[in-house]
Design a protein around this motif. Structure first.
Motif, PDB file in Angstrom:
ATOM      1  N   GLN A   1       0.810  -1.217   0.000  1.00 22.76           N
ATOM      2  CA  GLN A   1       0.000   0.000   0.000  1.00 22.76           C
ATOM      3  C   GLN A   1       0.845   1.269   0.000  1.00 22.76           C
ATOM      4  O   GLN A   1       0.628   2.181   0.784  1.00 22.76           O
ATOM      5  CB  GLN A   1      -0.958   0.007   1.189  1.00 22.76           C
ATOM      6  N   GLY A   2       1.846   1.286  -0.849  1.00 23.14           N
ATOM      7  CA  GLY A   2       2.696   2.461  -0.974  1.00 23.14           C
ATOM      8  C   GLY A   2       3.863   2.520  -0.002  1.00 23.14           C
ATOM      9  O   GLY A   2       4.724   3.390  -0.122  1.00 23.14           O
ATOM     10  N   ARG A   3       3.904   1.619   0.984  1.00 26.49           N
ATOM     11  CA  ARG A   3       5.042   1.598   1.914  1.00 26.49           C
ATOM     12  C   ARG A   3       6.289   1.146   1.149  1.00 26.49           C
ATOM     13  O   ARG A   3       6.208   0.336   0.228  1.00 26.49           O
ATOM     14  CB  ARG A   3       4.805   0.625   3.071  1.00 26.49           C
ATOM     15  N   VAL A   4       7.433   1.647   1.564  1.00 25.04           N
ATOM     16  CA  VAL A   4       8.702   1.265   0.952  1.00 25.04           C
ATOM     17  C   VAL A   4       9.632   0.778   2.052  1.00 25.04           C
ATOM     18  O   VAL A   4      10.259   1.583   2.748  1.00 25.04           O
ATOM     19  CB  VAL A   4       9.343   2.446   0.177  1.00 25.04           C
ATOM     20  N   PRO A   5       9.734  -0.541   2.228  1.00 24.10           N
ATOM     21  CA  PRO A   5      10.659  -1.067   3.233  1.00 24.10           C
ATOM     22  C   PRO A   5      12.103  -0.678   2.886  1.00 24.10           C
ATOM     23  O   PRO A   5      12.464  -0.588   1.705  1.00 24.10           O
ATOM     24  CB  PRO A   5      10.468  -2.578   3.150  1.00 24.10           C
ATOM     25  N   ALA A   6      12.908  -0.473   3.895  1.00 22.49           N
ATOM     26  CA  ALA A   6      14.310  -0.114   3.666  1.00 22.49           C
ATOM     27  C   ALA A   6      15.074  -1.257   2.994  1.00 22.49           C
ATOM     28  O   ALA A   6      15.983  -1.029   2.194  1.00 22.49           O
ATOM     29  CB  ALA A   6      14.972   0.260   4.982  1.00 22.49           C
ATOM     30  N   LEU A   7      14.695  -2.490   3.332  1.00 22.43           N
ATOM     31  CA  LEU A   7      15.378  -3.676   2.817  1.00 22.43           C
ATOM     32  C   LEU A   7      14.336  -4.721   2.444  1.00 22.43           C
ATOM     33  O   LEU A   7      13.394  -4.946   3.198  1.00 22.43           O
ATOM     34  CB  LEU A   7      16.314  -4.253   3.889  1.00 22.43           C
ATOM     35  N   THR A   8      14.507  -5.334   1.287  1.00 18.43           N
ATOM     36  CA  THR A   8      13.687  -6.481   0.897  1.00 18.43           C
ATOM     37  C   THR A   8      14.616  -7.634   0.597  1.00 18.43           C
ATOM     38  O   THR A   8      15.636  -7.459  -0.078  1.00 18.43           O
ATOM     39  CB  THR A   8      12.823  -6.170  -0.346  1.00 18.43           C
ATOM     40  N   LEU A   9      14.270  -8.816   1.121  1.00 16.12           N
ATOM     41  CA  LEU A   9      15.023 -10.027   0.837  1.00 16.12           C
ATOM     42  C   LEU A   9      14.034 -11.133   0.503  1.00 16.12           C
ATOM     43  O   LEU A   9      13.030 -11.288   1.187  1.00 16.12           O
ATOM     44  CB  LEU A   9      15.868 -10.463   2.032  1.00 16.12           C
ATOM     45  N   GLY A  10      14.337 -11.876  -0.562  1.00 17.53           N
ATOM     46  CA  GLY A  10      13.472 -12.979  -0.935  1.00 17.53           C
ATOM     47  C   GLY A  10      14.255 -14.252  -1.183  1.00 17.53           C
ATOM     48  O   GLY A  10      15.399 -14.214  -1.631  1.00 17.53           O
ATOM     49  N   PHE A  11      13.601 -15.379  -0.876  1.00 20.40           N
ATOM     50  CA  PHE A  11      14.145 -16.702  -1.153  1.00 20.40           C
ATOM     51  C   PHE A  11      13.548 -17.232  -2.452  1.00 20.40           C
ATOM     52  O   PHE A  11      12.331 -17.177  -2.642  1.00 20.40           O
ATOM     53  CB  PHE A  11      13.794 -17.680  -0.027  1.00 20.40           C
ATOM     54  N   SER A  12      14.379 -17.744  -3.339  1.00 16.46           N
ATOM     55  CA  SER A  12      13.950 -18.399  -4.566  1.00 16.46           C
ATOM     56  C   SER A  12      12.992 -17.505  -5.357  1.00 16.46           C
ATOM     57  O   SER A  12      13.378 -16.418  -5.775  1.00 16.46           O
ATOM     58  CB  SER A  12      13.359 -19.770  -4.232  1.00 16.46           C
ATOM     59  N   PHE A  13      11.731 -17.933  -5.568  1.00 15.51           N
ATOM     60  CA  PHE A  13      10.777 -17.112  -6.314  1.00 15.51           C
ATOM     61  C   PHE A  13      10.593 -15.757  -5.635  1.00 15.51           C
ATOM     62  O   PHE A  13      10.436 -14.738  -6.308  1.00 15.51           O
ATOM     63  CB  PHE A  13       9.438 -17.849  -6.434  1.00 15.51           C
ATOM     64  N   GLY A  14      10.634 -15.727  -4.314  1.00 14.93           N
ATOM     65  CA  GLY A  14      10.538 -14.460  -3.589  1.00 14.93           C
ATOM     66  C   GLY A  14      11.694 -13.531  -3.906  1.00 14.93           C
ATOM     67  O   GLY A  14      11.561 -12.312  -3.855  1.00 14.93           O
ATOM     68  N   GLY A  15      12.849 -14.098  -4.251  1.00 14.35           N
ATOM     69  CA  GLY A  15      13.988 -13.284  -4.674  1.00 14.35           C
ATOM     70  C   GLY A  15      13.746 -12.602  -6.004  1.00 14.35           C
ATOM     71  O   GLY A  15      14.196 -11.475  -6.224  1.00 14.35           O
ATOM     72  N   LEU A  16      13.031 -13.300  -6.912  1.00 17.20           N
ATOM     73  CA  LEU A  16      12.660 -12.662  -8.179  1.00 17.20           C
ATOM     74  C   LEU A  16      11.833 -11.425  -7.899  1.00 17.20           C
ATOM     75  O   LEU A  16      12.050 -10.366  -8.500  1.00 17.20           O
ATOM     76  CB  LEU A  16      11.868 -13.628  -9.067  1.00 17.20           C
ATOM     77  N   LEU A  17      10.880 -11.541  -6.986  1.00 17.91           N
ATOM     78  CA  LEU A  17      10.051 -10.395  -6.620  1.00 17.91           C
ATOM     79  C   LEU A  17      10.873  -9.309  -5.927  1.00 17.91           C
ATOM     80  O   LEU A  17      10.671  -8.121  -6.169  1.00 17.91           O
ATOM     81  CB  LEU A  17       8.918 -10.844  -5.696  1.00 17.91           C
ATOM     82  N   ALA A  18      11.791  -9.725  -5.069  1.00 17.23           N
ATOM     83  CA  ALA A  18      12.608  -8.758  -4.324  1.00 17.23           C
ATOM     84  C   ALA A  18      13.390  -7.845  -5.263  1.00 17.23           C
ATOM     85  O   ALA A  18      13.539  -6.652  -4.987  1.00 17.23           O
ATOM     86  CB  ALA A  18      13.567  -9.485  -3.382  1.00 17.23           C
ATOM     87  N   ALA A  19      13.871  -8.388  -6.362  1.00 20.62           N
ATOM     88  CA  ALA A  19      14.658  -7.588  -7.313  1.00 20.62           C
ATOM     89  C   ALA A  19      13.866  -6.402  -7.851  1.00 20.62           C
ATOM     90  O   ALA A  19      14.442  -5.380  -8.221  1.00 20.62           O
ATOM     91  CB  ALA A  19      15.140  -8.464  -8.465  1.00 20.62           C
ATOM     92  N   PHE A  20      12.526  -6.531  -7.871  1.00 21.20           N
ATOM     93  CA  PHE A  20      11.672  -5.486  -8.434  1.00 21.20           C
ATOM     94  C   PHE A  20      10.910  -4.723  -7.348  1.00 21.20           C
ATOM     95  O   PHE A  20      10.075  -3.872  -7.663  1.00 21.20           O
ATOM     96  CB  PHE A  20      10.693  -6.109  -9.439  1.00 21.20           C
ATOM     97  N   ALA A  21      11.183  -5.009  -6.084  1.00 19.95           N
ATOM     98  CA  ALA A  21      10.519  -4.326  -4.972  1.00 19.95           C
ATOM     99  C   ALA A  21      10.944  -2.861  -4.935  1.00 19.95           C
ATOM    100  O   ALA A  21      12.010  -2.497  -5.451  1.00 19.95           O
ATOM    101  CB  ALA A  21      10.866  -5.019  -3.653  1.00 19.95           C
ATOM    102  N   PRO A  22      10.143  -2.002  -4.301  1.00 15.12           N
ATOM    103  CA  PRO A  22      10.481  -0.572  -4.275  1.00 15.12           C
ATOM    104  C   PRO A  22      11.623  -0.218  -3.317  1.00 15.12           C
ATOM    105  O   PRO A  22      12.076   0.919  -3.298  1.00 15.12           O
ATOM    106  CB  PRO A  22       9.170   0.073  -3.822  1.00 15.12           C
TER     107      PRO A  22
END
Length: 182
Positions: free
Chosen positions: A72-93
């Motif tokens: 909802q528009g929040r921007v975490p300072a750090l995003t980390l994802g495992f496997s498929f979640g890592g694919l998403l993390a690369a495009f996180a804000p």
């Protein structure tokens, strides 16, 4: 130690949930002093439910939409994802985006180039990962993406969670240290 991130988004892999390995990573980071961060561990339905008939690209787009709705528009300072979640993390804000054992070879080169154009992305790959082989995964990444190869790491993240937590903290403190093999 440098100031820890104020907020951390942890993204699970295919078939996982916010209560699996990402919860264990939160516990490991808290044990290593990152106690004041706000941890976000959503269970994304598009990633949690393994439906073989859903194409990878459709799953990826649905998961990104779910993630955007969750944040909802929040921007975490750090995003980390495992496997498929890592694919998403690369495009996180987030300004700092980390991925562990992600199948980069399944994304188009232009998508990887877009993710690499934004600074703050780094990758950790397990050398013994039979689910996401290191050669295929790391070979697909643009040369500018910092990557670290853990020779003993595999797709069973819980078994090397302490090393993942140490890498996460090192990548947060000194982003340029994310590249020692690749």
């Amino acid at each position: 130690m440098a100031t820890p991130p104020a907020s951390i988004l942890l993204l699970h892999g295919l078939g996982g949930s916010g209560e699996g390995s990402v919860r264990l990573l939160e516990e490991a980071l808290r044990a290593r002093g990152w106690t004041d961060a706000a941890y976000l561990r959503p269970t994304l339905a598009a990633v949690h439910r393994v439906e073989p008939e859903r194409a990878g690209e459709a799953r990826f787009h649905q998961a990104r939409e779910e993630l955007e709705a969750y944040l909802q528009g929040r921007v975490p300072a750090l995003t980390l994802g495992f496997s498929f979640g890592g694919l998403l993390a690369a495009f996180a804000p987030s300004p700092r985006r980390l991925a562990v054992c992600s199948p980069w070879h399944r994304l188009p080169a232009d998508a990887l180039a877009r993710a690499a154009a934004r600074p703050g992305w780094a990758v950790l790959q397990g050398g013994r990962d039979a689910v996401v082989p290191a050669d295929a995964s790391l070979g697909a990444l643009p040369a500018s993406v910092p990557r670290t190869l853990d020779p003993e790491g595999d797709h069973a993240f819980d078994g090397w969670m302490l090393r993942i937590a140490l890498w996460t903290q090192a990548a947060w403190i000194a982003p340029e240290r994310g590249s020692n093999e690749g």
